[in-house]
Design a protein around this motif. Structure first.
Motif, mmCIF file in Angstrom:
data_model
loop_
_atom_site.group_PDB
_atom_site.id
_atom_site.type_symbol
_atom_site.label_atom_id
_atom_site.label_comp_id
_atom_site.label_asym_id
_atom_site.label_seq_id
_atom_site.Cartn_x
_atom_site.Cartn_y
_atom_site.Cartn_z
ATOM 1 N N ALA A 110 -40.517 42.718 33.542
ATOM 2 C CA ALA A 110 -39.897 43.953 33.077
ATOM 3 C C ALA A 110 -39.181 43.675 31.760
ATOM 4 N N PRO A 111 -38.962 44.702 30.953
ATOM 5 C CA PRO A 111 -38.210 44.503 29.718
ATOM 6 C C PRO A 111 -36.809 43.968 30.022
ATOM 7 N N ARG A 112 -36.255 43.222 29.075
ATOM 8 C CA ARG A 112 -34.934 42.610 29.269
ATOM 9 C C ARG A 112 -33.826 43.630 29.500
ATOM 10 N N ASP A 113 -33.998 44.849 29.004
ATOM 11 C CA ASP A 113 -32.944 45.855 29.156
ATOM 12 C C ASP A 113 -32.972 46.532 30.529
ATOM 13 N N ILE A 114 -33.901 46.149 31.391
ATOM 14 C CA ILE A 114 -33.960 46.695 32.753
ATOM 15 C C ILE A 114 -33.463 45.628 33.720
#
Length: 79
Positions: free
Chosen positions: A36-40
């Motif tokens: 998943a993207p780092r911001d999630i």
């Protein structure tokens, strides 16, 4: 709730950004790989619930401190 059957090495996609892959099976446990993207944030449910509880308690403490400060300020104004 969506229920899927997946085999070792197979994956599911959530939107464009998240992939959940079966990376291991041992007895009654499976190992999941999550991309998943780092911001999630990705957390186990019990960790997520603990974080939510701490955030709620911190918010209540902040509100209590703010209320006490306002009451003290009002008391000073009356003098």
């Amino acid at each position: 709730m969506l229920i899927l059957t997946r085999k070792l090495g197979e994956a599911i996609r959530i939107g464009d950004d998240i992939e959940v892959k079966i990376v291991g099976i041992a007895g009654d446990q499976i190992k999941l790989g999550i991309s998943a993207p780092r911001d999630i944030d990705v957390n186990r449910a019990e960790i997520y619930e603990a974080i939510q509880k701490e955030n709620s308690q911190a918010t209540q403490a902040d509100l209590s401190e703010e209320l006490i400060s306002e009451l003290k300020a009002m008391k000073r104004e009356k003098k």
